[in-house]
Scaffold this active site. Structure first.
Site, PDB file in Angstrom:
ATOM      1  N   SER A  41     -78.577 -23.304 -42.738  1.00 44.07           N
ATOM      2  CA  SER A  41     -79.637 -23.835 -41.871  1.00 44.07           C
ATOM      3  C   SER A  41     -78.941 -24.524 -40.691  1.00 44.07           C
ATOM      4  O   SER A  41     -77.816 -25.011 -40.815  1.00 44.07           O
ATOM      5  CB  SER A  41     -80.538 -24.805 -42.633  1.00 44.07           C
ATOM      6  OG  SER A  41     -79.826 -25.958 -43.011  1.00 44.07           O
ATOM      7  N   VAL A  43     -79.224 -27.423 -39.022  1.00 44.26           N
ATOM      8  CA  VAL A  43     -78.814 -28.820 -39.152  1.00 44.26           C
ATOM      9  C   VAL A  43     -77.692 -28.965 -40.174  1.00 44.26           C
ATOM     10  O   VAL A  43     -76.711 -29.675 -39.938  1.00 44.26           O
ATOM     11  CB  VAL A  43     -80.018 -29.720 -39.510  1.00 44.26           C
ATOM     12  CG1 VAL A  43     -79.572 -31.142 -39.799  1.00 44.26           C
ATOM     13  CG2 VAL A  43     -81.042 -29.706 -38.385  1.00 44.26           C
ATOM     14  N   CYS A  44     -77.800 -28.282 -41.301  1.00 43.78           N
ATOM     15  CA  CYS A  44     -76.768 -28.378 -42.335  1.00 43.78           C
ATOM     16  C   CYS A  44     -75.442 -27.781 -41.858  1.00 43.78           C
ATOM     17  O   CYS A  44     -74.373 -28.266 -42.232  1.00 43.78           O
ATOM     18  CB  CYS A  44     -77.221 -27.698 -43.625  1.00 43.78           C
ATOM     19  SG  CYS A  44     -78.638 -28.516 -44.397  1.00 43.78           S
ATOM     20  N   THR A  45     -75.515 -26.772 -41.032  1.00 43.01           N
ATOM     21  CA  THR A  45     -74.297 -26.176 -40.481  1.00 43.01           C
ATOM     22  C   THR A  45     -73.578 -27.180 -39.589  1.00 43.01           C
ATOM     23  O   THR A  45     -72.355 -27.370 -39.702  1.00 43.01           O
ATOM     24  CB  THR A  45     -74.630 -24.884 -39.705  1.00 43.01           C
ATOM     25  OG1 THR A  45     -75.217 -23.946 -40.623  1.00 43.01           O
ATOM     26  CG2 THR A  45     -73.385 -24.277 -39.092  1.00 43.01           C
ATOM     27  N   MET A  48     -72.140 -30.134 -41.963  1.00 43.92           N
ATOM     28  CA  MET A  48     -70.933 -29.797 -42.720  1.00 43.92           C
ATOM     29  C   MET A  48     -69.753 -29.523 -41.788  1.00 43.92           C
ATOM     30  O   MET A  48     -68.605 -29.797 -42.141  1.00 43.92           O
ATOM     31  CB  MET A  48     -71.190 -28.613 -43.652  1.00 43.92           C
ATOM     32  CG  MET A  48     -72.145 -28.926 -44.794  1.00 43.92           C
ATOM     33  SD  MET A  48     -71.528 -30.242 -45.889  1.00 43.92           S
ATOM     34  CE  MET A  48     -72.905 -31.385 -45.834  1.00 43.92           C
TER      35      MET A  48
END
Length: 137
Positions: A41, A43-45, A48
């Site tokens: 996703s 935002v998660c990319t 992280m």
């Protein structure tokens, strides 16, 4: 639910290589549990990737990052490879870890949440209000 000052709930989850990882295996080391909703996703990319960019700072402080999501280990393996991170991604496909830590949302994904666990296994800090890189929920 786990609160600050309490011993962290132990768990076993498979990493991106399908290897069992126990939180208690890291006793004697500081750990940052980084729950994130979904691999790949946007935002998660970003989130992280920021951990990857700042990894040396975590390493200098003797902090082991453990990324955790409800994705399968297959998805997490591809996600880790695409990001080039060098810390484990743990699959909480059963959602048991997210439940233990009180971060499972009703729709079946985990909150974006962090738990800092000290070398003795005690939760010293938790937050589900902010994220890295200025990314919020």
């Amino acid at each position: 639910m786990v609160n600050v000052g309490q011993e962290a709930n132990d768990f076993t989850a498979q990493d991106e290589n399908k290897k069992d990882v126990k939180l208690s295996d890291f006793k004697g080391k500081n750990v940052l549990l980084a729950f994130f909703p979904f691999a790949f996703s946007p935002v998660c990319t970003v989130e992280m990737s920021c951990f990857k960019d700042d990894f040396s700072e975590f390493d200098n402080l003797d902090i082991q990052i453990l990324g955790i999501s409800v994705d399968s280990h297959y998805s997490l393996s591809a996600f880790k490879k695409s990001l080039g991170v060098n810390f484990p991604f743990l699959s909480d496909f059963s959602k048991e870890v997210s439940k233990k830590y009180g971060v499972l949302r009703p729709e079946g994904k985990s909150e974006r949440a962090y738990f800092f666990i000290d070398k003795d296994g005690v939760v010293q800090w938790k937050n589900s209000e902010i994220s890295v890189c200025g990314v919020t929920k």
